[in-house]
Every structure is written in C-alpha cells, then in structure tokens.
Scaffold this active site. Structure first.
Site, PDB file in Angstrom:
ATOM      1  N   HIS A   1      -5.780   5.997  -1.837  1.00  9.72           N
ATOM      2  CA  HIS A   1      -5.069   7.188  -1.365  1.00  9.72           C
ATOM      3  C   HIS A   1      -4.835   8.115  -2.556  1.00  9.72           C
ATOM      4  O   HIS A   1      -3.722   8.545  -2.831  1.00  9.72           O
ATOM      5  CB  HIS A   1      -3.764   6.797  -0.681  1.00  9.72           C
ATOM      6  CG  HIS A   1      -3.971   6.110   0.630  1.00  9.72           C
ATOM      7  ND1 HIS A   1      -4.124   6.796   1.807  1.00  9.72           N
ATOM      8  CD2 HIS A   1      -4.080   4.787   0.933  1.00  9.72           C
ATOM      9  CE1 HIS A   1      -4.307   5.930   2.799  1.00  9.72           C
ATOM     10  NE2 HIS A   1      -4.307   4.703   2.281  1.00  9.72           N
TER      11      HIS A   1
ATOM     12  N   ASP B   1      -8.196  -4.187   7.076  1.00 11.02           N
ATOM     13  CA  ASP B   1      -7.216  -3.113   7.263  1.00 11.02           C
ATOM     14  C   ASP B   1      -6.669  -3.185   8.691  1.00 11.02           C
ATOM     15  O   ASP B   1      -6.411  -2.167   9.340  1.00 11.02           O
ATOM     16  CB  ASP B   1      -7.833  -1.746   6.982  1.00 11.02           C
ATOM     17  CG  ASP B   1      -6.810  -0.653   6.742  1.00 11.02           C
ATOM     18  OD1 ASP B   1      -5.641  -0.986   6.433  1.00 11.02           O
ATOM     19  OD2 ASP B   1      -7.154   0.532   6.882  1.00 11.02           O
TER      20      ASP B   1
ATOM     21  N   GLY C   1     -18.335   0.062  10.784  1.00 10.15           N
ATOM     22  CA  GLY C   1     -19.239   1.083  11.294  1.00 10.15           C
ATOM     23  C   GLY C   1     -18.527   2.354  11.701  1.00 10.15           C
ATOM     24  O   GLY C   1     -19.167   3.278  12.211  1.00 10.15           O
TER      25      GLY C   1
ATOM     26  N   HIS D   1      -9.930   0.238   0.243  1.00 11.59           N
ATOM     27  CA  HIS D   1     -10.853   0.774   1.263  1.00 11.59           C
ATOM     28  C   HIS D   1     -11.733   1.906   0.711  1.00 11.59           C
ATOM     29  O   HIS D   1     -11.531   3.080   0.958  1.00 11.59           O
ATOM     30  CB  HIS D   1     -10.160   1.164   2.568  1.00 11.59           C
ATOM     31  CG  HIS D   1      -8.889   1.951   2.474  1.00 11.59           C
ATOM     32  ND1 HIS D   1      -8.752   3.090   1.724  1.00 11.59           N
ATOM     33  CD2 HIS D   1      -7.702   1.777   3.092  1.00 11.59           C
ATOM     34  CE1 HIS D   1      -7.541   3.592   1.868  1.00 11.59           C
ATOM     35  NE2 HIS D   1      -6.884   2.798   2.691  1.00 11.59           N
TER      36      HIS D   1
ATOM     37  N   ASN E   1     -12.652   5.775   1.723  1.00 16.95           N
ATOM     38  CA  ASN E   1     -11.623   6.332   2.587  1.00 16.95           C
ATOM     39  C   ASN E   1     -10.396   6.741   1.790  1.00 16.95           C
ATOM     40  O   ASN E   1      -9.905   5.973   0.953  1.00 16.95           O
ATOM     41  CB  ASN E   1     -11.231   5.333   3.685  1.00 16.95           C
ATOM     42  CG  ASN E   1     -12.376   5.052   4.631  1.00 16.95           C
ATOM     43  OD1 ASN E   1     -12.885   3.953   4.705  1.00 16.95           O
ATOM     44  ND2 ASN E   1     -12.808   6.065   5.351  1.00 16.95           N
TER      45      ASN E   1
ATOM     46  N   GLU F   1       0.862  -1.174   0.000  1.00 15.92           N
ATOM     47  CA  GLU F   1       0.000   0.000   0.000  1.00 15.92           C
ATOM     48  C   GLU F   1       0.904   1.231   0.000  1.00 15.92           C
ATOM     49  O   GLU F   1       1.287   1.734   1.041  1.00 15.92           O
ATOM     50  CB  GLU F   1      -0.925  -0.021   1.209  1.00 15.92           C
ATOM     51  CG  GLU F   1      -2.029   1.013   1.143  1.00 15.92           C
ATOM     52  CD  GLU F   1      -2.935   0.982   2.361  1.00 15.92           C
ATOM     53  OE1 GLU F   1      -3.803   1.868   2.451  1.00 15.92           O
ATOM     54  OE2 GLU F   1      -2.777   0.087   3.217  1.00 15.92           O
TER      55      GLU F   1
ATOM     56  N   LEU G   1      -7.813   8.480  11.395  1.00 17.79           N
ATOM     57  CA  LEU G   1      -7.996   7.033  11.506  1.00 17.79           C
ATOM     58  C   LEU G   1      -6.718   6.321  11.076  1.00 17.79           C
ATOM     59  O   LEU G   1      -6.094   6.686  10.072  1.00 17.79           O
ATOM     60  CB  LEU G   1      -9.162   6.566  10.645  1.00 17.79           C
ATOM     61  CG  LEU G   1     -10.570   6.885  11.174  1.00 17.79           C
ATOM     62  CD1 LEU G   1     -11.611   6.528  10.129  1.00 17.79           C
ATOM     63  CD2 LEU G   1     -10.850   6.162  12.473  1.00 17.79           C
TER      64      LEU G   1
END
Length: 394
Positions: free
Chosen positions: A198, A277, A252, A219, A222, A133, A310
């Site tokens: 990203h 993740d 959530g 993801h 995000n 990643e 996060l």
C-alpha cells in the site's frame, strides 16, 4: 512458534511423497509427538495408521501469510481467540496448516485487543503469528483500507505493534515512504518482519528500506507504485531485488496472467509466495459482509466495495495452487514450494516447516490427482475428507 499439539504416534503411507524438494515414493512418514520421526521408501506395509488413496501425494502443509478472515469472521471484527479459531478452521480443509491471521488498518484499541489475546491464539494449532497490514500506509494506495484510520503510528500504536514481535513470526505491512527510517529499525529490532505494501514509494525509497531490513512485499502489483520506464517503483524493485520475498494473490482477478508469469520468471519459486488475502466469505455461502461499515459483495469470485474497489479475495490456498499451475504454467512442485517452503523461509521457519524431513513439524497435506485436499495434519493431528478419500479409493 506457538505450542504444538501432540498426538499418538502415527504412520502415513502414500504412493507419492513430496518432501519439499522432490517427489519420491511410495513411502511412509512416521510421526511421533507432533514431529516427523522418519521417512522410509518402498512398498506400503499394512501396519500404516493411514493409507492414502493411490492417486494422492503427501506434501508439506500450506502456509498463508495473509489471511484477513474466513468462516464468516473478519479478524478486525473479532480480534479474539474464538474469532481466530474460526478463521483457522475455515482454511484448514483447503490445506492451510499454518497461517498469519491478518488485521487490516484499524483503531489503536483494536490492535491492542488482538495483542492481548495473541499469546492464547498462538496455542491454536496452525497459528504461526500475525500480520498487521497498516496503519502506516499511503492514502494514495489505500485500496479498501479505511482512510480515516491510516496514520503514522504514535507511541501507543507503536507499543502495541512492537509487542507482536514476541508473538510468533509476525509481520507488519507499511509504506516505507510514510514512516521515519528509525521506525523501521525499531520494528525490526522488536523481532518483526517488515513488508512494503500500500505504498507509492520510488525505487530509491524502496531500496533504502530494503537496505534497512525490509524483506517482504505485500500482494505484489496491487496497491503499489508500478514499474515505469524511468521510475521502477515498488513493483520494479520487488521483481529485481532477490532479497525481497513477494506474496501474490493468484486468483486471476488481482493480477493478470501475464503479470503472474512475469513475477514467476523474475522471482522464481524460492521468492514468490502464494497468499490468499482471504475474507470472511471463504468457507461460507455468504455473498455479502461488512468491512468497517462498507458493504462488500461477492460476485463470480470477485469481492468489491460499493465503488468497485477490490476488497481482499475469495480464495483458498489449494485454489491458489491450482491457479498457479493453470495461469502461471508452474509445475505442481513449483506451486507446492510457493505454498509452503518459500513462506516458511520468509518467516525464518525453514528448519521447522516446508519440508517433510526428520525433526520437522508434522504439518502435512494430502492432495489427490484432481488437486483436491483429502487430508491435513497439524503437528500430527489430522483430519481427512472421508468423502473425497472414498471417491478416490480402489
């Protein structure tokens, strides 16, 4: 795929068997030399090696394509065979029988260290490849990744990254607008799958990258350009283009319930993948750890850095399955497919994993009516949660 561990022949009897398509039962799955030899249906016979509790369902094992850590280990800190073993072990009890240990953006030497041990790691049951990643991300969408290490790969980086094309079914997350198109071609040509993430790409930039062979989205929602009225961004193309598989963190926290439901309605169970993740806190009682010099704190299942960003997730695959049912409104079958068959298809392993059928790898999970994992098998080698099994007998 790496070498699979063989075991003596075993037969698992269950009142319900989800074969990756539909639920059947009662029946028995016979395993020989790490492969599924046969499935038969009808009342259980006493000769079965393993008799699951009456409320248990036997299903294909979970496949997680984004696992940063677990068991107190962050892959970036321990890019070693021992480190990978601990990460895999931390997730096995939660039903993950196959995963891609994930290295987030880091120095060239860290990528090279992991590349050096990758062949040995592929012999660890449950390691299907690796997920790199970064480092070719967009700083405007970097999340918790270290800004100082975000870069367009130079020849040294590229050589190390490309080597993972020969190490299982590995993937690379990058921001397509931040690299030359020729680099995408080069990585795909080396045998890697590419995911966009990203990224602050426009819809046009994403579509061009998909046309070149990008097949995944990391993801969803995000750290990426969002869906707006006149600029759909990466989110819009991910939801609209059926060529793209999308991983989603179903905790959530990372994605609101409404976003989860929109993603499910747009992508469906055959293109939306549950991912964790996961970070080092999974499988431990640790409330804090360091991520490349930043202190990460766990508070009510939320992992954040000092500024509140996060930082990955404190999540396992069985929790993601439960959340998919509770938050998305998915059926158990839908959730199981998103946790197994869909990631298998994304990785090109649909003829090996994600099904219970003759010839497939015997990577299985048993789940009781409370949606708790009571047993896992990787290539037929199994472990059971004896306490959970006992509490659901009779």
């Amino acid at each position: 795929m790496g070498d699979r561990t063989s075991s003596d022949d075993i037969t698992i009897a269950a009142s319900q068997i989800f074969d990756g398509i539909a639920v059947h039962g009662p029946g028995r799955v016979r395993i020989s030399k790490g492969r599924i030899e046969s499935i038969t249906f009808g009342e259980s016979e006493p000769c079965a090696s393993i008799q699951l509790p009456r409320d248990a369902i036997l299903a294909p094992g979970f496949l997680d394509v984004q696992v940063n850590g677990g068991g107190g280990v962050l892959l970036n800190d321990e890019p070693t065979e021992a480190g990978v073993r601990r990460i895999v072990a931390a997730h096995r009890g939660a039903g993950t029988t196959g995963c891609l240990p994930t290295l987030i953006t880091d120095r060239s030497e860290v990528i090279e260290r992991l590349a050096a041990v990758a062949p040995a790691c592929l012999k660890i049951p449950g390691v299907l490849g690796f997920h790199l990643e970064g480092p070719a991300l967009n700083r405007s969408r970097m999340g918790i990744h270290p800004e100082a290490e975000i870069r367009v790969p130079d020849r040294r980086d590229l050589a190390a990254v490309k080597s993972f094309g020969g190490h299982g079914r590995s993937i690379v997350t990058l921001a397509p607008e931040c690299v030359p198109a020729s680099m995408i071609d080069e990585l795909i040509g080396a045998g890697l799958r590419i995911a966009a993430g990203h990224s602050d790409a426009t819809a046009a930039e994403v579509r061009l990258a998909v046309d070149r062979g990008i097949s995944g989205v990391t993801h969803l929602f995000n750290a990426m350009s969002q869906l707006n009225a006149r600029e759909p961004g990466l989110v819009g193309v991910a939801l609209e283009d059926d060529r793209l598989f999308a991983g989603i963190i179903c905790d959530g926290i990372h994605v609101d319930r409404a976003g989860l439901r929109v993603a499910f309605r747009c992508k469906g169970r055959d293109r939306l993948m549950l991912v964790t993740d996961a970070m080092p806190s999974v499988g431990t009682d640790d409330r804090q750890f360091l991520l490349q010099g930043k202190q990460i704190t766990l508070n009510e299942s939320r992992l954040t850095g000092p500024d509140g960003t996060l930082a990955g997730a404190h999540l396992t695959m069985i929790e993601a399955v439960r959340n998919a049912i509770a938050l998305i409104g998915a059926s158990l079958i839908d959730a199981l497919i998103m946790a197994s068959r869909t990631p298998a298809t994304f990785l090109g392993l649909e003829d090996e994993l994600g099904r219970i059928a003759p010839g497939y790898c015997a990577d299985l999970v048993a789940i009781n009516s409370a949606l708790e994992v009571v047993g896992t098998w990787v290539a037929g080698v199994g472990s059971t949660n004896d306490a959970t099994m006992a509490s659901h007998r009779g």
